[in-house]
Design a protein around this motif. Sequence first.
Motif, short mmCIF file in Angstrom:
data_model
loop_
_atom_site.label_atom_id
_atom_site.label_comp_id
_atom_site.label_asym_id
_atom_site.label_seq_id
_atom_site.Cartn_x
_atom_site.Cartn_y
_atom_site.Cartn_z
N PRO A 201 0.82 -1.23 0.00
CA PRO A 201 0.00 0.00 0.00
C PRO A 201 0.85 1.27 0.00
O PRO A 201 0.44 2.27 -0.62
CB PRO A 201 -0.82 -0.14 1.29
N GLU A 202 1.99 1.23 0.62
CA GLU A 202 2.84 2.43 0.66
C GLU A 202 3.50 2.74 -0.68
O GLU A 202 4.15 3.78 -0.82
CB GLU A 202 3.91 2.31 1.76
N ASP A 203 3.35 1.86 -1.66
CA ASP A 203 3.82 2.15 -3.01
C ASP A 203 2.83 3.01 -3.79
O ASP A 203 3.12 3.44 -4.91
CB ASP A 203 4.08 0.86 -3.79
N THR A 204 1.66 3.23 -3.22
CA THR A 204 0.65 4.05 -3.87
C THR A 204 1.17 5.46 -4.11
O THR A 204 1.64 6.12 -3.18
CB THR A 204 -0.63 4.10 -3.02
N ALA A 205 1.12 5.91 -5.36
CA ALA A 205 1.66 7.22 -5.73
C ALA A 205 1.40 7.46 -7.21
O ALA A 205 0.99 6.54 -7.94
CB ALA A 205 3.15 7.29 -5.44
N VAL A 206 1.67 8.68 -7.62
CA VAL A 206 1.77 8.97 -9.06
C VAL A 206 3.23 8.74 -9.45
O VAL A 206 4.14 9.29 -8.82
CB VAL A 206 1.34 10.41 -9.39
#
Length: 117
Positions: A89-94
């Motif tokens: 989940p912490e890879d969530t990004a643009v």
Amino acid sequence: QVQLVESGGGLVQAGGSLRLSCAASGNIDSINRLGWYRQSPGKQRELVARITRSGKPNPNYADSVKGRFTISRDNAKNTVYLQMNSLKPEDTAVYYCHAHSPPYVYWGQGTQVTVSS
């Protein structure tokens, strides 16, 4: 001038995989390094991985993605890839593609990666 177009983002469950692509066009021969950065809300844009056109020296990775992400390039297709495995989940990004063409830098428009828990 260099143009960068990313693709491959999307929604994936934790533990899943995605592959991002970045196609470069324009003054390709001026590029000496390609890479991926990411930015999540409230945070600064950070380097994820980068690679030279020759592949030497070895690619650089952020500590947070080492062993999970792999950057590669296909010079014949003027494309750089980011294979992302074991997503968290912490890879969530643009995610933004980046090209270094001294003295200039170029950015793609970004592609959203969302990892659900």
